[in-house]
Design an enzyme around this catalytic site. Structure first.
Site, PDB file in Angstrom:
ATOM      1  N   VAL A  75       0.927  -1.001  -0.094  1.00 38.38           N
ATOM      2  CA  VAL A  75       0.237   0.350  -0.091  1.00 38.38           C
ATOM      3  C   VAL A  75       0.648   0.923   0.198  1.00 38.38           C
ATOM      4  CG1 VAL A  75      -1.973   1.128   0.599  1.00 38.38           C
ATOM      5  CG2 VAL A  75      -1.771  -1.447   1.495  1.00 38.38           C
ATOM      6  N   ALA A  86       9.905   5.596   7.262  1.00 33.26           N
ATOM      7  CA  ALA A  86      10.060   3.248   7.873  1.00 33.26           C
ATOM      8  C   ALA A  86       9.723   3.000   6.896  1.00 33.26           C
ATOM      9  CB  ALA A  86       9.777   4.259   9.197  1.00 33.26           C
ATOM     10  N   LYS A 118      -7.030  -1.703   9.645  1.00 36.07           N
ATOM     11  CA  LYS A 118      -8.003  -1.419  10.005  1.00 36.07           C
ATOM     12  C   LYS A 118      -8.337  -2.281  11.441  1.00 36.07           C
ATOM     13  CE  LYS A 118      -6.659  -4.322   6.811  1.00 36.07           C
ATOM     14  NZ  LYS A 118      -7.236  -4.631   5.453  1.00 36.07           N
ATOM     15  N   ILE A 159     -12.756   1.170  -3.330  1.00 37.56           N
ATOM     16  CA  ILE A 159     -14.729   1.317  -2.666  1.00 37.56           C
ATOM     17  C   ILE A 159     -14.371   2.743  -1.415  1.00 37.56           C
ATOM     18  CG2 ILE A 159     -17.306   1.293  -2.432  1.00 37.56           C
ATOM     19  CD1 ILE A 159     -16.002  -1.383  -2.868  1.00 37.56           C
ATOM     20  N   LYS A 170     -13.209  -4.634   9.779  1.00 44.25           N
ATOM     21  CA  LYS A 170     -13.982  -4.178   9.039  1.00 44.25           C
ATOM     22  C   LYS A 170     -15.409  -3.807   9.268  1.00 44.25           C
ATOM     23  CE  LYS A 170     -10.981  -4.780   4.823  1.00 44.25           C
ATOM     24  NZ  LYS A 170     -10.542  -5.937   4.274  1.00 44.25           N
TER      25      LYS A 170
END
Ligand code: NAP
Ligand code: HSE
Length: 441
Positions: free
Chosen positions: A14, A45, A107, A138, A207
């Site tokens: 990510v 980092a 999450k 989304i 989630k």
């Protein structure tokens, strides 16, 4: 040009994706920010300073200590993309103490520690943005929290783990092997660092905790989510479900009941006629039913570098737009101010009511089916659909698949307990809940 400087904790799937968006799409981002503001990655980092990265890092400060980034006076926004709930929590707390706004895709951290973190952030006038934490690309947090804010939301349900949906979809292919399919999902960057989080439903439960909180205005309550993974779903179950007009999906569901909120994650038979049944691969989809809007559905890629980073950078843009606003004018983190959260009970899984898919291997001789259905009938559980065929692995057994009427979970459990004692039944009975998600079934 005003420069907003980002400190990234993590430059993996990510983090690398977020850095790539900044590299590739900066002029469009600057235009969205009004043409007088830009963003720059200041400090990053990582664990391994020598690892090859998605972007050229020669002009970026690199460290192996995330606290260096969080306490760097040149960092304006901390973007936490390393995962975990211990060091990540310490880093977010330090960022808040240093008055730095935060973007996170974590999450687990929001679901488990969010109540305290949001309270600390509010005290320090700090924004915590977490769009990337739920359903990847989304914009589901924004849609549910802001887009549906005129509604009393009755329920929300969705496929909210990309890895799990990818596995269930691939298992429909002849000869697919669970372990191999999971390995591919890992290689594609979909899976969590510990993939049992995906397979056993923990990631989906994180989630769902967040979704439930923003749709109902309740505190984050991860420990109260009933969680069942997909590891016991077999390719045979998927085929039988399909023959009966259903797809097996790993759903997270949050609903209002007469006695409290129901929060659950488990494999579910969804009728083919429901749109969600046709969401495949890494795609996610969330349905929400509001009293004014009716039923809505949001669909898109649920994991992976680009989709998740898309949500991360959108949060960075939102923070830059909102940071000069007084706190009372900002959208509260959970859509409701902390003092407006309703502390209503979460009901036990034993109290839910639904239809069930049952699959067992039973001795292929006269009277066995009658014995099974009698035990069910004694507790008012009826069989709405029945499928029987010879058992592939044992010529003396038949595979029985039954779909029940709508019954209470505790009643169904007592029926299963009795059936599992029958010497005519081999092994454990498979049970999968059925949900029609607002459609007549
Ligand atoms: P990842 O590929 O494993 O990346 C983690 C990054 O954090 C790596 O760059 C790693 O450094 C760095 N890191 C980890 N621990 C560190 C430490 N103690 N000190 C310094 N750096 C450290 O993980 P990811 O898939 O990007 O996931 C990151 C977060 O996003 C997680 O919270 C995850 O749940 C969430 N998320 C992921 C996705 C997805 O599709 N992957 C989607 C939504 C949300 P090295 O590179 O040197 O190892
Ligand atoms: N492991 C997660 C998934 C990443 O597969 O859905 C996206 O949150």
């Amino acid at each position: 040009m005003k420069i907003v400087r980002l400190g990234l904790l993590g430059l993996g799937t990510v983090g690398g994706g977020a850095a790539k968006i900044i590299e590739d799409t900066l002029s469009e981002i600057e235009r969205r920010l009004g043409g007088k503001t830009t963003i720059r990655i200041e400090h990053v980092a990582v664990r391994d300073l020598n690892c090859q990265r998605a972007i050229d890092t020669s002009n970026i400060k690199l460290t192996t200590n995330p606290m260096d980034v969080v306490t760097d006076p040149n960092v304006d926004i901390v973007v936490e993309l390393m995962g975990g709930t211990t060091l990540a929590k310490d880093c977010l707390e330090a960022a808040i103490a240093n008055g730095k706004h935060i973007v996170t895709a974590n999450k687990a951290l929001i679901a488990e520690q969010g109540n305290a973190l949001f309270a600390k952030a509010a005290e320090k006038n700090v924004i915590i943005a977490y769009e990337a934490a739920v359903a990847g690309g989304i914009p589901i947090i924004k849609a549910l929290r802001e887009g549906l804010s005129a509604n009393k939301i009755e329920w929300a349900a969705g496929i909210i783990n990309g890895t799990g949906n990818y596995i269930l979809t691939e298992m429909k292919k002849p000869g697919a092997d669970f372990a191999k399919v999971l390995k591919v999902a890992q290689e594609l960057g979909y899976a969590e660092a510990d993939p049992t989080f995906d397979v056993e439903g923990i990631d989906a439960a994180h989630k769902l905790t967040i979704i439930a909180s923003i749709v109902f205005g309740i505190p984050l309550q991860f420990d109260k989510v009933f969680t069942e993974g997909i590891s016991k779903v077999t390719a045979e179950d998927i085929q039988f479900a399909e023959q009966l007009g259903y797809q097996i999906k790993h759903l997270g569901m949050a609903s209002r009941t007469k006695t409290g909120f129901s929060l659950r994650v488990h494999p579910t038979l969804v009728p083919n006629s429901v749109l969600l049944a046709n969401v495949n691969g890494v795609m996610n989809a969330v349905m929400a039913q509001g009293d004014s809007v009716g039923t809505t559905m949001y669909y898109g890629p649920g994991a992976g570098a680009g989709p998740t980073a898309s949500a991360v950078i959108a949060d960075v843009i939102d923070i830059i737009r909102a940071e000069d606003q007084p706190q009372q004018d900002r959208v509260p983190a959970l859509g409701f101010a902390l003092d407006q959260l309703e502390d209503a009970p979460v009901v036990s899984i034993d109290d839910i009511e639904c239809k069930y898919y049952l699959r067992c291997f039973a001795k292929n001789k006269a009277g066995v089916l009658a014995k099974i259905t009698q035990i069910m009938a004694d507790k008012s559980v009826s069989v709405e659909k029945l499928h029987q065929e010879p058992c592939v692995n044992n010529p003396n057994d038949a595979t029985l698949v039954m779909l029940t009427n709508q019954v209470n979970e505790a009643v169904l459990n007592s029926v299963l307990a009795e059936l599992n004692l029958l010497e005519e039944i081999d092994g454990e009975i498979q049970r999968i809940r059925i949900e029609s998600l607002g459609e007549a079934s």
